[in-house]
Design a protein around this motif. Structure first.
Motif, PDB file in Angstrom:
ATOM      1  N   ALA C 179       0.820  -1.208   0.000  1.00 25.17           N
ATOM      2  CA  ALA C 179       0.000   0.000   0.000  1.00 25.17           C
ATOM      3  C   ALA C 179       0.858   1.264   0.000  1.00 25.17           C
ATOM      4  O   ALA C 179       0.486   2.272  -0.587  1.00 25.17           O
ATOM      5  N   ARG C 183      -0.943   2.601  -3.736  1.00 22.13           N
ATOM      6  CA  ARG C 183      -2.221   2.351  -3.096  1.00 22.13           C
ATOM      7  C   ARG C 183      -3.246   1.754  -4.073  1.00 22.13           C
ATOM      8  O   ARG C 183      -3.919   0.787  -3.776  1.00 22.13           O
ATOM      9  N   ALA C 184      -3.311   2.349  -5.276  1.00 21.13           N
ATOM     10  CA  ALA C 184      -4.299   1.892  -6.245  1.00 21.13           C
ATOM     11  C   ALA C 184      -4.040   0.433  -6.604  1.00 21.13           C
ATOM     12  O   ALA C 184      -4.963  -0.386  -6.696  1.00 21.13           O
ATOM     13  N   ALA C 186      -2.506  -1.802  -4.768  1.00 20.27           N
ATOM     14  CA  ALA C 186      -2.833  -2.657  -3.643  1.00 20.27           C
ATOM     15  C   ALA C 186      -4.332  -2.946  -3.609  1.00 20.27           C
ATOM     16  O   ALA C 186      -4.779  -4.074  -3.377  1.00 20.27           O
ATOM     17  N   GLN C 187      -5.110  -1.902  -3.886  1.00 19.00           N
ATOM     18  CA  GLN C 187      -6.556  -2.052  -3.883  1.00 19.00           C
ATOM     19  C   GLN C 187      -6.994  -3.009  -4.984  1.00 19.00           C
ATOM     20  O   GLN C 187      -7.843  -3.859  -4.775  1.00 19.00           O
ATOM     21  N   SER C 188      -6.345  -2.863  -6.146  1.00 14.26           N
ATOM     22  CA  SER C 188      -6.783  -3.654  -7.284  1.00 14.26           C
ATOM     23  C   SER C 188      -6.431  -5.132  -7.127  1.00 14.26           C
ATOM     24  O   SER C 188      -7.051  -5.980  -7.746  1.00 14.26           O
ATOM     25  N   ILE C 191      -6.571  -6.008  -1.698  1.00 15.91           N
ATOM     26  CA  ILE C 191      -6.303  -5.679  -0.304  1.00 15.91           C
ATOM     27  C   ILE C 191      -7.385  -4.712   0.170  1.00 15.91           C
ATOM     28  O   ILE C 191      -7.692  -3.745  -0.520  1.00 15.91           O
ATOM     29  N   ASP C 192      -7.959  -5.025   1.338  1.00 19.69           N
ATOM     30  CA  ASP C 192      -8.975  -4.142   1.892  1.00 19.69           C
ATOM     31  C   ASP C 192      -8.259  -2.939   2.511  1.00 19.69           C
ATOM     32  O   ASP C 192      -7.883  -2.951   3.672  1.00 19.69           O
ATOM     33  N   THR C 193      -8.059  -1.882   1.691  1.00 28.99           N
ATOM     34  CA  THR C 193      -7.221  -0.779   2.154  1.00 28.99           C
ATOM     35  C   THR C 193      -7.863  -0.008   3.310  1.00 28.99           C
ATOM     36  O   THR C 193      -7.168   0.530   4.146  1.00 28.99           O
ATOM     37  N   ARG C 194      -9.184   0.042   3.344  1.00 32.01           N
ATOM     38  CA  ARG C 194      -9.847   0.740   4.452  1.00 32.01           C
ATOM     39  C   ARG C 194      -9.447   0.134   5.785  1.00 32.01           C
ATOM     40  O   ARG C 194      -9.055   0.827   6.715  1.00 32.01           O
TER      41      ARG C 194
END
Lengths: 250, 328, 294
Positions: C179, C183-184, C186-188, C191-194
């Motif tokens: 992340a 970040r983008a 990781a999200q894709s 990974i539940d970035t929240r």
């Protein structure tokens, strides 16, 4: 035809990754040149190298035969290289007119003027209106960028670059994100540009490329796969397998 | 930033003519002079902080440079005016003021050249660090600054050789108002000029400004230096009104408070810099001494409120109300 | 005493005090570096968590007589939990907001925090009653060292090592690194970035509290702590480089030792040397020692 912009064995790596691999391009005056290639082929990196946002790891960039590899971004703009961005990169809080006026003002050297009101520069305003009229968006001059439809914002992107009176225009996917009905309008605008401007366009839409370009370079993994006239290139088996295959998936 | 506030301000299509409401702050200031003769020292303090906030608006509101060290320039101006008044035979207030403006502008230029090479949190940290360095210097060089005792013995002659600074602060108040009027005119011209418009462009999208060939770094350095010079003028006024300079002019408090004042008033709109300090300092005068805890709590909650609900500050709220009112 | 052994003794002493100060700075600042790198959040209110940690420690020790190690754990846990509420309720709304908005928001939080601290604890520094076993001196190779400082150093190194393991060797750590990198991306990859942000934020705030508690004897918990020490935390983070784990460690060591050295040998310069060195270093490397170059 004389060459305006050329690169010689241009290279750029990020760490171990070679993003631009020995690229030699030559763009003559009045060129209508398209640069195609799959995602991650290093097309935008190449534009960043040409405009001086990035400096190359090797090789050189020449304008009018003069080496400009070490010349900064602003100085290259002054020498006539302008670009547009793949994703709209404008000023949300400014009006369309002001956005283009910023470019015209920098080109005409009044960006440092600190005393006279900006709106007293009639010539700047007239030039902006002339560009907007040419692009058919004069009605939007006083609206905020953020209120504009996406397609119109793409036209503003081009208008900003035209405000710099470029000799070389680098278009990074000018029709990206625009519905195909409206991309015709962008193509019309490009077709009407003065013929002495050399244009290098990155584009995904093969239809657009076929209608616009008289020369195509295919970039794969940072290196030039082939270059030639549109029909030649599109008939090339390697191009079909690399590029068209990718286009079908993506 | 509301669309209206923005397009009325800057630009090639914008209107530069003066509107009636632009005179309101000055009419109020003159009214205050006659109506509240006992509060002129508070009044002068407000005018000085308006000037200080105006200088901050130039970099923070128009240039988008986040600084927490603007007291470096307030302090430089204050001390330089003080040095001239205490150690040189020059007691003319205008010359002291100009000396302070030049010195603060120079410090702004030198530090700006360094600070503006960086981005984000590092910019903030460097602005803090430079202010802290100047505070250390002033503290250690107590032989000339008076250290924690403050610099005193500052000679300030009558303005234009005629108007003496009186005990009631009448001359001082009008003097501050005059300097503010000049600075306001300069800032207003600057904001409406091509230079000002390009600053707005840099704040909104610096990489696009690079791409149209603007010398982004030097524009910011210029804006930072001009802002520092104006902050220096505010510092000089502080010195001349109080005839004393204390170390606190270089501390974090003025830097932090002026940011809070500007944000409360409304950032990037010139007149937020008038409203914010007035409201802040009047409330501070009424509350801070008796209830310091609740005063800090109030500032904190006020800031959170502005960030959350009213990013354009009090000026934004007023113009929203005015628009609704004007359109029944 | 001959001058050479005098010098050696003072060098050892400076090194010792410097390193223990450095460990306090490191434990407090490392969380800020990670949140800066991962969420890009300019959180000037980070010092509030350190102050809270110091106050919790003081209350535990002085009012309730809780043993020191448990009090440290209480500082870590209580502040972590409280910071989850803050992150969910407030911080999360300002991810992706402009830098100015984040700065103002966090300054607002600082003001609220110092007001509450002053209401509760007044203007005096909170008392820290160290247990007897941390009070005396320890003799090592003929030199006397304060036990407490020695404890801080050992503890700091242990924390650094534990964090290194957590970030480099665990699944959670891999997510964090991904992340921070992108970040983008990781999200894709799912990974539940929240959740990751919340967890990382809680960990970072907890570390700050631990640092604040650990260092309470050196940086006393008092109402304007978050403003007073803000510059030092920022220096550690910017010199180290955002998002880096070893960056703040090296930066804290440099700054802790240099600051102690400066105060010992050149007291007339005060903190001047540190600021000047920081500015010089950032001129040379604008992204800090270990920061990613954009």
């Amino acid at each position: 035809m004389s060459v305006v912009l050329e690169t010689l064995n241009l290279q750029r790596s990020f760490g171990a990754l070679m993003v631009t691999d020995n690229v030699s391009l030559s763009i003559p005056v009045g060129a209508r040149h398209a640069l195609i290639g799959p995602n991650g082929a290093g097309k935008t990196t190449l534009i960043n190298l040409l405009t001086g946002v990035l400096s190359p790891s090797g090789g050189s960039v020449r304008l009018d035969g003069e080496d400009i590899t070490g010349v900064g971004q602003a100085a290259r703009v002054k020498r006539g290289i302008a670009r547009t961005f793949q994703i709209n990169s404008l000023f949300r809080n400014l009006t369309v007119l002001d956005t283009i006026a910023l470019a015209v003002a920098e080109r005409s050297g009044i960006g440092w003027s600190i005393w006279r009101p900006a709106n007293s520069y009639r010539s700047v305003r007239d030039e902006c209106m002339e560009i907007l009229t040419r692009l058919g968006i004069a009605d939007e001059a006083l609206r905020q960028i953020s209120e504009l439809a996406y397609g119109k914002q793409r036209l503003v992107e081009i208008a900003v670059a035209l405000g710099l009176r470029p000799r070389v225009l680098l278009l990074d996917e000018p029709a990206a994100g625009v519905p195909s009905m409206e991309s015709g309008r962008i193509l019309e605008v490009l077709a009407e540009l003065p013929s002495d401007i050399a244009i290098l366009m990155i584009e995904h839409d093969m239809d657009l490329v076929a209608r616009f370009a008289n020369r195509i370079t295919v970039l794969v993994a940072g290196a030039v796969l082939t270059e030639g006239a549109p029909l030649e290139v599109m008939a090339d088996e390697r191009v079909r397998s690399v590029y068209l295959g990718e286009a079908l998936h993506g | 930033m509301t669309a209206e506030a923005r397009s009325a301000q800057a630009g090639y299509a914008g209107a530069t003519r003066y509107r009636w409401y632009e005179a309101v702050p000055f009419i109020v200031a003159i009214g205050f002079y006659f109506a509240m003769p006992d509060y002129l020292s508070l009044g002068s303090r407000i005018l000085i902080f308006v000037l200080f906030a105006l200088s901050l608006d130039l970099v923070l509101g128009f240039g988008g440079i986040v600084t927490l060290g603007h007291s470096a320039f307030l302090g430089t101006g204050a001390y330089v005016a003080g040095f001239i008044g205490a150690y040189s035979p020059v007691s003319d207030p205008i010359i002291q003021l100009l000396g302070a403006v030049l010195a603060a502008g120079l410090v702004g230029f030198l530090t700006g050249c360094i600070i503006l090479r960086t981005k984000g949190l590092t910019v903030i940290m460097l602005t803090l660090a430079f202010a802290a360095i100047l505070l250390e210097l002033a503290n250690k060089a107590s032989a000339i600054t008076g250290g924690t005792d403050g610099l005193s013995g500052i000679q300030v002659a009558p303005i234009f050789g005629r108007f003496e600074f009186d005990l009631y602060g009448q001359t001082g108040y009008l003097y501050c108002l005059g300097v503010l009027l000049v600075a306001w005119y300069l800032v207003r011209r600057l904001v409406h000029s091509p230079f000002g418009t390009s600053l707005t462009g840099i704040r909104d999208n610096a990489s696009r400004m690079h791409a149209i060939g603007a010398p982004v770094y030097w524009r910011l350095v210029a804006a930072y230096s001009i802002s520092a010079a104006i902050a220096g003028a505010a510092g000089a006024l502080l010195t001349q009104i109080n005839q004393l300079v204390g170390l606190d002019v270089l501390g974090f408090e003025p830097s932090g408070e002026v940011v809070v004042m500007l944000i409360l008033g409304g950032v990037g709109q010139i007149y937020g810099a008038f409203l914010g300090p007035a409201v802040f300092l009047v409330l501070q005068d009424a509350l801070a001494k008796q209830f310091p805890e609740f005063w800090y709590l109030g500032i904190g909650i006020g800031l959170l409120f502005v960030v959350w609900y009213a990013p354009t500050g009090l000026i934004g709220l007023i113009s929203r109300v005015a628009r609704r009112w004007g359109r029944p | 005493m001959n001058p050479v052994s005098d010098l050696a003794a003072s060098l050892i002493s400076i090194g010792f005090y410097g390193i223990s100060y450095a460990m306090i700075l490191y434990v407090i600042s490392v969380g800020l570096s990670i949140t800066m790198g991962m969420m890009g959040f300019v959180n000037l209110a980070h010092g509030v968590f350190a102050m809270a940690g110091g106050f919790v420690l003081s209350i535990c020790l002085a009012r309730y007589g809780i043993p020191f190690p448990l009090a440290l754990a209480a500082a870590f846990l209580s502040v972590s939990v409280a910071s989850v509420a803050l992150e969910r309720g407030l911080y999360a709304r300002f991810y992706g907001a402009g830098e100015l908005t984040q700065v103002l928001f966090s300054i607002g939080l600082i003001y609220v925090a110092i007001a509450l601290a002053r209401l509760e604890f007044g203007t005096q520094a909170a008392p820290i009653m160290l247990p007897d076993y941390l009070k005396g001196q320890v003799k090592i190779l003929g030199h006397d060292f304060p036990t407490y400082r020695l404890f801080v150093i050992v503890f700091g190194f242990a924390i650094a090592f534990a964090l290194w393991i957590a970030i480099e060797k665990t699944r959670f750590g891999a997510f964090v690194r991904a992340a921070v990198d992108n970040r983008a991306m990781a999200q894709s990859i799912g990974i539940d970035t929240r959740r990751l942000f919340t967890l990382t934020f809680a960990l970072g705030s907890g570390m700050a509290a631990l640092g604040g508690a650990l260092g309470a004897d050196v940086l006393a918990p008092q109402w304007n702590y978050p403003l007073e020490h803000l510059v030092y935390f920022l220096i550690v983070v910017s010199v180290g480089g955002f998002g880096s784990l070893h960056g703040p460690f090296v930066a804290a060591l440099l700054i802790g030792i240099a600051d102690t050295l400066g105060k010992y040998w050149f007291p007339e310069f005060g903190a001047f040397l540190i600021y000047a060195a920081t500015i010089g270093l950032l001129l040379w490397r604008p992204h800090g020692l270990f920061g990613a170059c954009s």
